[in-house]
Design an enzyme around this catalytic site. Structure first.
Site, mmCIF file in Angstrom:
data_model
loop_
_atom_site.group_PDB
_atom_site.id
_atom_site.type_symbol
_atom_site.label_atom_id
_atom_site.label_comp_id
_atom_site.label_asym_id
_atom_site.label_seq_id
_atom_site.Cartn_x
_atom_site.Cartn_y
_atom_site.Cartn_z
ATOM 1 N N HIS A 56 7.234 -38.700 -18.015
ATOM 2 C CA HIS A 56 5.762 -38.401 -18.281
ATOM 3 C C HIS A 56 5.052 -39.820 -18.505
ATOM 4 O O HIS A 56 3.850 -40.224 -18.332
ATOM 5 C CB HIS A 56 5.410 -37.653 -19.469
ATOM 6 C CG HIS A 56 5.449 -36.254 -19.167
ATOM 7 N ND1 HIS A 56 4.578 -35.658 -18.459
ATOM 8 C CD2 HIS A 56 6.187 -34.897 -19.549
ATOM 9 C CE1 HIS A 56 4.570 -34.358 -18.314
ATOM 10 N NE2 HIS A 56 5.773 -34.045 -19.005
ATOM 11 N N CYS B 263 6.899 -27.175 -17.873
ATOM 12 C CA CYS B 263 6.182 -28.379 -18.405
ATOM 13 C C CYS B 263 4.752 -27.614 -18.898
ATOM 14 O O CYS B 263 4.116 -26.852 -18.297
ATOM 15 C CB CYS B 263 5.829 -29.294 -17.406
ATOM 16 S SG CYS B 263 4.976 -30.685 -18.133
ATOM 17 N N HIS C 11 12.846 -35.925 -18.722
ATOM 18 C CA HIS C 11 11.543 -35.333 -18.610
ATOM 19 C C HIS C 11 10.412 -35.890 -19.114
ATOM 20 O O HIS C 11 9.478 -36.081 -18.532
ATOM 21 C CB HIS C 11 11.502 -33.799 -18.827
ATOM 22 C CG HIS C 11 10.486 -33.194 -18.749
ATOM 23 N ND1 HIS C 11 10.400 -32.053 -17.707
ATOM 24 C CD2 HIS C 11 9.204 -32.951 -19.342
ATOM 25 C CE1 HIS C 11 9.131 -31.350 -17.883
ATOM 26 N NE2 HIS C 11 8.278 -32.044 -18.700
ATOM 27 N N GLU C 12 10.374 -36.237 -20.563
ATOM 28 C CA GLU C 12 9.574 -36.842 -21.296
ATOM 29 C C GLU C 12 9.313 -38.442 -20.824
ATOM 30 O O GLU C 12 8.050 -38.836 -20.877
ATOM 31 C CB GLU C 12 9.956 -36.873 -22.998
ATOM 32 C CG GLU C 12 9.898 -35.398 -23.427
ATOM 33 C CD GLU C 12 8.747 -34.367 -22.820
ATOM 34 O OE1 GLU C 12 7.597 -35.027 -22.809
ATOM 35 O OE2 GLU C 12 9.157 -33.205 -22.559
#
Length: 184
Positions: free
Chosen positions: A158, A111, A154-155
């Site tokens: 966030h 990351c 993954h995004e």
């Protein structure tokens, strides 16, 4: 131009907040941010530009990673030949369905906001159905699988205040369910 010193690092509270949804039409500042985030990804995947500006390569960048707690993420996903197979800026993305079967990257995940290597498999859904808006306010629903699904997950993590290492098994970082697909 977003550079590495602009990337919010692990420990900053913005990375652990649930980002706020955006309303349309998007303010110019958010459209510009979307362009800058995508440009970072493009630049970071170009070896000459990345070396010149000391950029770490990225395939995704979420707004909290540049200090903005808003529901926006840019994705620029290449295949193993370097050809772009998915390019989009998500605004207000929501995962509306996901596969039971998990997938992970053989080398684990990294990351831009996490400076240290954290070893372990990061199991994520192998397939996702995502509802989102484009920067222009167009409503879309897409299906992603394999590597693009991992990047999108993954995004979106966030945007919900989660980092990749939250998904690693703390007792046995390399333990996986039997039917997990390991992508190399």
């Amino acid at each position: 131009m977003i550079l590495m010193h602009d990337i919010t690092r692990d420990g900053n509270p913005v990375l652990r907040q649930v980002a706020k949804p955006l309303t349309f039409p998007l303010a110019d500042e958010y459209k510009e941010l979307a362009d800058e985030m995508m440009q970072y990804l493009i630049n970071s995947q170009d070896p000459k530009i990345a070396e010149k500006h000391q950029l770490r390569a990225g395939v995704g960048l979420a707004a909290p990673q540049v200090g903005k707690s808003i529901q926006m993420a840019a994705l620029l996903v290449p295949n193993d030949k370097g050809e772009i197979i998915f390019k989009e800026v998500f605004v207000n993305p929501k995962i509306i369905s996901e596969s039971v079967r998990k997938a992970c990257l053989a080398e684990g995940e990294g990351c831009l906001s996490v400076d240290k290597d954290i070893e372990g498999y990061v199991p994520r859904p192998d397939k996702l159905k995502i509802h989102y808006y484009t920067v222009d306010g167009e409503e879309k629903t897409i299906r992603l699988k394999d590597y693009p699904a991992i990047v999108a997950s993954h995004e979106i993590d966030h945007l919900n205040g989660h980092l990749f290492y939250d998904r690693i098994n703390k007792q046995n970082p390399f333990d996986l369910a039997e039917d997990t697909i390991v992508i190399s």
